[in-house]
Design a protein around this motif. Structure first.
Motif, short mmCIF file in Angstrom:
data_model
loop_
_atom_site.label_atom_id
_atom_site.label_comp_id
_atom_site.label_asym_id
_atom_site.label_seq_id
_atom_site.Cartn_x
_atom_site.Cartn_y
_atom_site.Cartn_z
N GLN A 1 0.44 4.47 10.47
CA GLN A 1 0.14 5.14 9.20
C GLN A 1 1.16 6.25 8.93
N THR B 1 -5.98 3.68 6.60
CA THR B 1 -5.95 2.36 5.97
C THR B 1 -6.64 1.34 6.86
N VAL C 1 0.84 -1.20 0.00
CA VAL C 1 0.00 0.00 0.00
C VAL C 1 0.87 1.25 0.00
N THR D 1 -7.45 1.49 1.27
CA THR D 1 -7.31 2.90 1.60
C THR D 1 -7.83 3.73 0.44
#
Length: 804
Positions: free
Chosen positions: A678, A686, A565, A605
């Motif tokens: 994060q 997320t 991600v 996300t």
């Protein structure tokens, strides 16, 4: 292994067999030919030119105006920018109308006001790789090293009319890592003879033993060491045919002596090394294991620290070569070398492999020693090199060979019966056919009552048992000629197991709702290994990890999925939805191998619904991820056996995380990644899932029972219950279901209120409750009675009151 078709013709008669046909035959006999490269494909109009005049361009400092004879009567003017162009050179000229690689066409042009009728070419412009062009011509045009006739075909002179076969060799076929080995193979396929070089060395009156003595301490590592001495050599360029053969095989030319050793490497499969005798510093060669901490500077100018596991060639005192891998800079053949010591040796593969691996040096020589060379070619290869140095470097070969020989390798004797061959292959091959195959392979053999007693030559160390002989018969008989049969006995059609079918359903569902599959490393670091792990345990460390970042077997999928991600967000992919199914590795007490448990991880996300002109934009939140899981459980028939319970998980948001339960057993979690995590990974908000997919897929599911469409109406009651904020809505839902009895059919939460008119510390949770009886229409009194039981139960359990 690259095999020049023209070079191969010197050993085997290939009349009537094209390179492409030969490639097909070799592939069908068991060695895959990965491709056939036509070196001069797409090139035309290339000739030899003679530079008659060369002067500076009148209007350009870096251009030269050349008058070139291209064999057409009148010379032509060509403008050339190469720094090494000069009068009197024989060069490669692309005439007007010629075509170079990449369909580059040569046209008449004017450069700074001067007419140019063609182009003087470098080897790179003819398609040669820069790394294969000798340093002399790396930055300019190519100049022929010998006299050639202007106007003749330069393609033939540069060997560009050749075709090169690329063999994909398996480790057992080390014999095919030489032209002679390939020649034996091709001759066996075609049923013809092999014409091998027969070295003839003319020696001077001086004796080699007066110049050098050989001693070997590490006899197990080096049972055979052969040395020859060649005096009065003239270092210079190799003949063009030799240079082009080396380049076709992927080796860069250097000078005549070094090129000859590389040529023998390719021809015989025997690595050689040439020492500058005068730079050795002694008249002795001592082969031994290195001392711990001893150093050597190799030909690549890198200083290397040795251990007692490395074999070195020394002058009696200091190392002059890392045996079988690379020579030392202190004994390198240079332009002023006059006396050469030729080394031809048999080193054991394990010793060379250790040196090569430890120092990150994998050379053509080390690759052959590692896989095994033919010891019966070691002496002959030294003779062949001495012969060529006398011919192409003007050297004088000293009489005799200085050697240490403690090698004891005899040809292997293997026997196999004709009946055994046919039984294994399912054929009826005649004895005469098998005899012909062994004859074509150049194997000595005798036949006794249909039993073949074969003496396998030392060039084929891969043949040791009767099955190896059967394989040789099969591949030369022709795999296509082997009969095909159906399996005998009962057979069942293949099918997926229930576990596999469910796993496939999971993947299809997740991809159907818009998630992309990721596959990440199973190896992780000590820093990440216990993060998000469902089972906290001591991880398993690799015995020989590639790096500390990949030193432990993972216990969770999420750490690496979050890296995916982060990687996508860093590349301006704002919305990411991905999943992974893979194994985590749980140690088992008193067992060497871990238990592999399959997990499912999800990470989302950004936007769940992208904004459109007629739709809304919806960001990913907890309920999106939870909804994906609920849909998955429904697909698997587990919707009534799964639940969610507020939980705290390290690395997860404390107020937006829930445990996932199956039959009241915790199997994973769902929620938002902790804001601190994060921030560390540069993530936007997320939401993730990790659960034990093994537990989900192995759960017993009852058969699906379909119900008829209801004939009678249902009745719905909506209630808003005021309770303490600490009360979980799911707990209240469970109590409602239990209290509602057999008439209660469905309970749905549809509202949560914590506004201004609500008492501090309280909240309102609204439920829609459906009552239904499939056999009759319910009366108001029956529903009221059941509903009052529900209200009483929640009041007693949670002190809940109806919101006014």
């Amino acid at each position: 292994m690259f095999v020049s078709y023209k070079w191969l013709q010197e050993y085997v008669d290939l009349t009537g067999v094209t390179a492409e046909e030969l490639a097909e035959k070799i592939t069908r006999s068991g060695i895959e030919v990965e491709g056939v490269d036509h070196l001069g494909e797409g090139i035309s109009g290339i000739v030899v030119g003679h530079v008659l005049e060369c002067e500076q361009h009148p209007n350009a400092d870096k251009l030269n105006k050349c008058l070139v004879d291209v064999g057409e009567g009148e010379p032509v003017q060509i403008i050339c920018g190469a720094p090494n162009v000069a009068k009197g050179q024989k060069v490669v000229v692309a005439k007007v109308g010629a075509v170079l690689p990449g369909n580059f066409k040569i046209k008449k042009a004017k450069l700074r006001g001067e007419e140019s009728n063609g182009m003087i070419c470098s080897l790179q412009e003819l398609g040669f790789e820069s790394k294969l062009v000798s340093k002399e011509y790396a930055e300019g045009i190519f100049v022929f090293p010998h006299d050639v006739e202007p106007g003749t075909d330069a393609i033939a002179a540069l060997n560009l009319d050749d075709k090169v076969l690329e063999l994909g060799l398996t480790p057992n076929r080390a014999d095919a890592m030489s032209m002679m080995g390939v020649a034996y193979e091709v001759a066996a396929i075609l049923g013809t003879d092999v014409k091998l070089p027969q070295p003839k060395v003319s020696t001077s009156g001086e004796k080699a033993k007066d110049y050098i003595s050989i001693s070997v301490e590490a006899k197990e590592d080096n049972p055979l060491y052969v040395a020859r001495v060649v005096k009065n050599v003239n270092i210079g360029p190799s003949p063009l045919w030799l240079q082009t053969r080396l380049m076709a095989e992927g080796i860069r030319p250097h000078n005549n002596v070094v090129d000859i050793t590389n040529y023998i490497l390719l021809e015989y499969g025997q690595p050689l090394h040439a020492f500058d005798y005068d730079r050795l510093g002694s008249k002795e060669i001592l082969v031994r294991r290195a001392n711990n901490g001893e150093k050597i500077t190799t030909l690549d100018d890198a200083e290397r620290t040795l251990t007692d596991e490395h074999l070195v060639i020394t002058n009696g005192t200091v190392p002059v070569a890392l045996a079988g891998v690379m020579g030392g800079a202190n004994s390198e053949v240079k332009s002023d070398t006059t006396t050469v010591l030729i080394e031809s040796a048999y080193f054991t593969g394990s010793t060379i492999r250790k040196s090569s691996k430890d120092h990150g040096l994998r050379s053509e020589a080390s690759a052959r020693f590692e896989k095994g060379i033919d010891p019966n070619r070691t002496r002959e290869a030294a003779d062949r090199a001495a012969e060529l140095m006398a011919e192409f470097a003007g050297g004088e070969v000293l009489e005799g060979v200085v050697a240490v020989d403690t090698l004891d390798i005899e040809p292997v004797n293997v026997s196999v019966t004709l009946d055994r061959i046919n039984k294994v292959l399912g054929t009826e091959i005649s004895k005469e056919k098998v005899e012909a195959i062994f004859t074509n392979l150049k194997f000595s053999f005798t036949v006794d009552n249909d039993t073949f007693h074969v003496t396998v030559p030392t060039r084929r160390p891969d043949i040791t048992i009767e099955e190896d002989l059967i394989e040789e018969v099969a591949r030369l008989y022709g795999y296509d000629e082997l009969p095909t049969t159906l399996p005998v006995g009962e057979s069942k059609p293949g099918r997926l197991t229930d576990y596999q079918a469910k796993r496939r359903l999971v993947r299809r569902y997740l991809e159907g709702v818009g998630l992309y599959q990721s596959i990440t490393y199973s190896l992780t670091s000590a820093e990440k290994v216990n993060k998000y792990a469902l089972e906290q345990t001591e991880p398993i460390r690799l015995a020989m990890p590639m790096s500390e970042e990949r030193s432990l077997l993972r216990l969770s999928l999420l750490p690496h999925l979050l890296e995916v991600v982060s990687h996508d967000l860093a590349r301006q992919i704002d919305s990411v939805a991905t999943y992974e199914t893979g194994s985590v590795f749980i140690p088992r007490p008193d067992q060497e191998l871990p238990e592999e448990k399959e997990h499912l991880a999800i990470a989302l996300t950004g936007s769940w619904l992208s904004p459109t002109w007629q739709g809304e934009k919806k960001a990913v939140d907890f309920y999106v991820v939870k909804g994906i899981l609920e849909g998955l459980f429904e697909k698997l028939g587990l919707e009534n056996r799964t639940s969610f319970l507020q939980a705290r998980v390290e690395g997860m948001h404390p107020g937006r995380t829930a445990a996932v339960l199956l039959d009241n057993k915790e199997i994973g979690f769902v929620g938002q990644v902790h804001p601190n995590v994060q921030k560390d990974l540069d993530l936007t908000p997320t939401y993730v899932v990790e659960l034990s997919l093994k537990d989900v897929l192995e759960a017993d599911v009852e058969e699906i029972l379909y119900q008829p469409i209801p004939r009678f109406p249902s009745m719905t009651r909506d209630i808003a219950l005021v309770v303490d904020q600490s009360v979980a809505a799911g707990d209240m839902k469970q109590v409602i279901i239990e209290a509602g009895g057999k008439l209660l059919r469905d309970v749905t939460i549809f509202d949560l209120y914590e506004g201004e008119r609500m008492e501090p510390g309280k909240k309102s949770v609204a439920y829609s409750i459906k009552y239904f009886d499939p056999e009759r229409t319910l009366t108001e009194e029956e529903v009221t009675k059941a509903h009052e039981k529900v209200l009483k139960a929640v009041a007693e359990k949670f002190n809940a009151t109806l919101r006014s």
